[in-house]
Design a protein around this motif. Structure first.
Motif, PDB file in Angstrom:
ATOM      1  N   THR A 129       0.580  -1.312   0.429  1.00  0.00           N
ATOM      2  CA  THR A 129      -0.213   0.095  -0.021  1.00  0.00           C
ATOM      3  C   THR A 129       0.755   1.261   0.059  1.00  0.00           C
ATOM      4  N   LEU A 130       1.350   0.886   0.668  1.00  0.00           N
ATOM      5  CA  LEU A 130       2.757   2.743   1.109  1.00  0.00           C
ATOM      6  C   LEU A 130       3.769   2.719  -0.725  1.00  0.00           C
ATOM      7  N   ALA A 131       4.023   1.379  -1.223  1.00  0.00           N
ATOM      8  CA  ALA A 131       4.759   1.716  -2.069  1.00  0.00           C
ATOM      9  C   ALA A 131       4.175   2.963  -2.961  1.00  0.00           C
ATOM     10  N   GLU A 132       2.878   1.941  -3.119  1.00  0.00           N
ATOM     11  CA  GLU A 132       1.750   3.099  -4.535  1.00  0.00           C
ATOM     12  C   GLU A 132       1.794   4.459  -4.318  1.00  0.00           C
ATOM     13  N   TYR A 133       2.112   4.867  -2.984  1.00  0.00           N
ATOM     14  CA  TYR A 133       2.310   6.365  -2.289  1.00  0.00           C
ATOM     15  C   TYR A 133       3.757   6.802  -3.108  1.00  0.00           C
ATOM     16  N   GLY A 134       4.347   5.705  -3.248  1.00  0.00           N
ATOM     17  CA  GLY A 134       5.801   6.281  -3.362  1.00  0.00           C
ATOM     18  C   GLY A 134       7.273   6.223  -2.113  1.00  0.00           C
ATOM     19  N   ILE A 135       6.326   5.204  -1.054  1.00  0.00           N
ATOM     20  CA  ILE A 135       7.770   5.005  -0.159  1.00  0.00           C
ATOM     21  C   ILE A 135       7.379   3.458  -0.426  1.00  0.00           C
ATOM     22  N   GLU A 136       8.728   3.824   0.264  1.00  0.00           N
ATOM     23  CA  GLU A 136       9.898   2.599   0.404  1.00  0.00           C
ATOM     24  C   GLU A 136       9.463   2.352   1.665  1.00  0.00           C
ATOM     25  N   SER A 137       9.273   0.856   2.059  1.00  0.00           N
ATOM     26  CA  SER A 137       9.529   0.014   3.753  1.00  0.00           C
ATOM     27  C   SER A 137       9.606  -0.672   3.729  1.00  0.00           C
ATOM     28  N   GLY A 138       9.392  -1.125   5.091  1.00  0.00           N
ATOM     29  CA  GLY A 138      10.237  -3.238   4.672  1.00  0.00           C
ATOM     30  C   GLY A 138       9.853  -2.995   6.221  1.00  0.00           C
ATOM     31  N   ARG A 139      10.716  -4.214   6.061  1.00  0.00           N
ATOM     32  CA  ARG A 139      10.463  -4.954   8.144  1.00  0.00           C
ATOM     33  C   ARG A 139      11.984  -5.028   8.974  1.00  0.00           C
ATOM     34  N   SER A 140      11.961  -4.776  10.116  1.00  0.00           N
ATOM     35  CA  SER A 140      13.427  -3.952  10.940  1.00  0.00           C
ATOM     36  C   SER A 140      13.270  -5.961  11.830  1.00  0.00           C
ATOM     37  N   ASP A 141      14.492  -6.224  11.926  1.00  0.00           N
ATOM     38  CA  ASP A 141      14.445  -7.988  12.211  1.00  0.00           C
ATOM     39  C   ASP A 141      14.111  -7.786  13.486  1.00  0.00           C
ATOM     40  N   GLY A 142      13.590  -9.212  14.083  1.00  0.00           N
ATOM     41  CA  GLY A 142      12.926  -8.795  15.676  1.00  0.00           C
ATOM     42  C   GLY A 142      12.261  -8.106  15.817  1.00  0.00           C
ATOM     43  N   GLU A 143      11.247  -7.021  15.107  1.00  0.00           N
ATOM     44  CA  GLU A 143      10.500  -6.078  15.633  1.00  0.00           C
ATOM     45  C   GLU A 143       9.171  -5.798  15.143  1.00  0.00           C
ATOM     46  N   THR A 144       8.351  -6.272  14.647  1.00  0.00           N
ATOM     47  CA  THR A 144       7.153  -6.647  14.107  1.00  0.00           C
ATOM     48  C   THR A 144       6.183  -5.281  13.612  1.00  0.00           C
ATOM     49  N   GLY A 145       5.896  -5.128  12.729  1.00  0.00           N
ATOM     50  CA  GLY A 145       5.425  -3.941  12.185  1.00  0.00           C
ATOM     51  C   GLY A 145       5.793  -3.423  11.189  1.00  0.00           C
ATOM     52  N   VAL A 146       5.951  -2.510  10.254  1.00  0.00           N
ATOM     53  CA  VAL A 146       6.423  -1.764   9.194  1.00  0.00           C
ATOM     54  C   VAL A 146       7.384  -0.646   9.395  1.00  0.00           C
ATOM     55  N   TRP A 147       8.013  -0.214   8.821  1.00  0.00           N
ATOM     56  CA  TRP A 147       9.324   0.152   9.291  1.00  0.00           C
ATOM     57  C   TRP A 147       9.710   1.101   8.055  1.00  0.00           C
ATOM     58  N   LEU A 148      10.503   2.688   7.779  1.00  0.00           N
ATOM     59  CA  LEU A 148      10.887   3.480   6.434  1.00  0.00           C
ATOM     60  C   LEU A 148      12.514   3.386   7.351  1.00  0.00           C
ATOM     61  N   SER A 149      13.623   2.857   6.067  1.00  0.00           N
ATOM     62  CA  SER A 149      14.656   4.048   6.441  1.00  0.00           C
ATOM     63  C   SER A 149      15.547   2.541   7.313  1.00  0.00           C
ATOM     64  N   VAL A 150      14.724   1.227   7.590  1.00  0.00           N
ATOM     65  CA  VAL A 150      15.417   0.396   7.892  1.00  0.00           C
ATOM     66  C   VAL A 150      17.064   0.121   8.276  1.00  0.00           C
ATOM     67  N   GLY A 151      17.624  -0.211   9.018  1.00  0.00           N
ATOM     68  CA  GLY A 151      19.554  -0.498   9.075  1.00  0.00           C
ATOM     69  C   GLY A 151      19.967   0.861   9.004  1.00  0.00           C
ATOM     70  N   THR A 152      19.297   2.585   9.051  1.00  0.00           N
ATOM     71  CA  THR A 152      20.029   3.592   8.898  1.00  0.00           C
ATOM     72  C   THR A 152      18.811   4.635  10.223  1.00  0.00           C
ATOM     73  N   PRO A 153      20.212   5.258  11.198  1.00  0.00           N
ATOM     74  CA  PRO A 153      19.844   6.014  12.092  1.00  0.00           C
ATOM     75  C   PRO A 153      18.666   6.860  12.246  1.00  0.00           C
ATOM     76  N   PHE A 154      18.230   6.775  10.756  1.00  0.00           N
ATOM     77  CA  PHE A 154      16.468   7.542  10.881  1.00  0.00           C
ATOM     78  C   PHE A 154      15.634   6.388  10.229  1.00  0.00           C
ATOM     79  N   ALA A 155      15.724   5.373  10.522  1.00  0.00           N
ATOM     80  CA  ALA A 155      14.745   3.974  11.057  1.00  0.00           C
ATOM     81  C   ALA A 155      13.124   4.591  11.776  1.00  0.00           C
ATOM     82  N   ARG A 156      12.407   4.582  11.694  1.00  0.00           N
ATOM     83  CA  ARG A 156      10.674   5.481  11.605  1.00  0.00           C
ATOM     84  C   ARG A 156       9.657   4.333  11.895  1.00  0.00           C
ATOM     85  N   LYS A 157       8.733   4.159  12.876  1.00  0.00           N
ATOM     86  CA  LYS A 157       7.560   2.884  12.162  1.00  0.00           C
ATOM     87  C   LYS A 157       6.824   3.409  11.899  1.00  0.00           C
ATOM     88  N   ILE A 158       5.710   3.092  11.287  1.00  0.00           N
ATOM     89  CA  ILE A 158       5.116   3.820  10.198  1.00  0.00           C
ATOM     90  C   ILE A 158       3.340   3.203  10.804  1.00  0.00           C
TER      91      ILE A 158
END
Length: 234
Positions: A129-158
């Motif tokens: 769904t987020l990809a349809e808005y041009g937003i790249e998101s993904g999963r964070s190891d060991g943390e359920t949910g959907v995140w942006l900028s995984v693996g960077t200091p700017f990781a944030r949960k949406i």
């Protein structure tokens, strides 16, 4: 196997009454499964999916730490918020206006008997769904949910997720921040994870308001594809 999901959009609804309604639907499915096994019958079990928007509320999962709520009872009242300790997995989270909450109450034996796959499918529906808005998101190891900028200091949960399952029947689900007031997350340690931010679709797109009905329709479309099911609108 019944692959029809009965869909209801409850609109704005109190958390406690919605939780009780989920429990009612959940119990109905479980009771039918027990009856089928006892009487050796094969009455199809129903599946449900609820969309809802809650007034300001904080909920703590059964394994959560109460210390992750940073407000006293009086401060909760001052913010017009309520608090519930509930029977889902996960720690503490916030629900409120501008957030799309989805509650699938499914008999997974109608689809597949794999809780991890179930959670990944819920996440995937949000990611697509987020990809349809041009937003790249993904999963964070060991943390359920959907995140942006995984693996960077700017990781944030949406999108937060927390579910309960018994006899392969699910309840609770996900909460996607669309137009939510993110200031309410400052009053908790979201999901018990320190040092990670939360965000919303509105913030990421830099717009005044996102069309929530459009977002809902996209989520439903992707869930239908992933679960190979049909949504029956009520």
């Amino acid at each position: 196997m019944n692959k029809i999901i009965q869909f209801q959009d409850l609109g704005a609804k109190d958390y406690k009454s919605t939780w009780e309604y989920q429990e009612e639907l959940f119990k109905g499915i479980v009771d039918l499964k027990i009856q089928n096994r006892r009487e050796e019958t094969e009455i199809p079990t129903p599946n449900y999916f609820l969309f809802v928007e809650h007034p300001h509320v904080y909920t703590l999962g059964k394994s959560g730490d109460f210390e992750n709520l940073l407000l006293s009872e009086k401060q909760l009242e001052a913010k017009g918020a309520t608090f519930y300790k509930i029977n889902r997995g996960g720690d503490i989270t916030y629900h409120g206006p501008g957030q799309i909450v989805g509650y699938p109450i499914l008999d997974l034996e109608n689809f597949f008997t794999d809780i991890h796959k179930y959670l990944r499918f819920l996440e995937e529906a949000i990611i697509l769904t987020l990809a349809e808005y041009g937003i790249e998101s993904g999963r964070s190891d060991g943390e359920t949910g959907v995140w942006l900028s995984v693996g960077t200091p700017f990781a944030r949960k949406i999108c937060a997720m927390g579910v309960r399952a018994s006899r392969w029947v699910t309840m609770h689900g996900f909460a996607l921040n669309v137009n939510a007031d993110l200031g309410y997350f400052d009053n908790i340690i979201p999901c018990g994870i320190r040092g990670k931010a939360v965000t919303s679709l509105q913030v990421e797109l830099g717009v005044e308001k996102v069309d929530e009905e459009e977002v809902k329709s996209k989520i439903i479309k992707h869930l239908a594809e992933l679960f190979a099911c049909e949504f029956q609108f009520q």
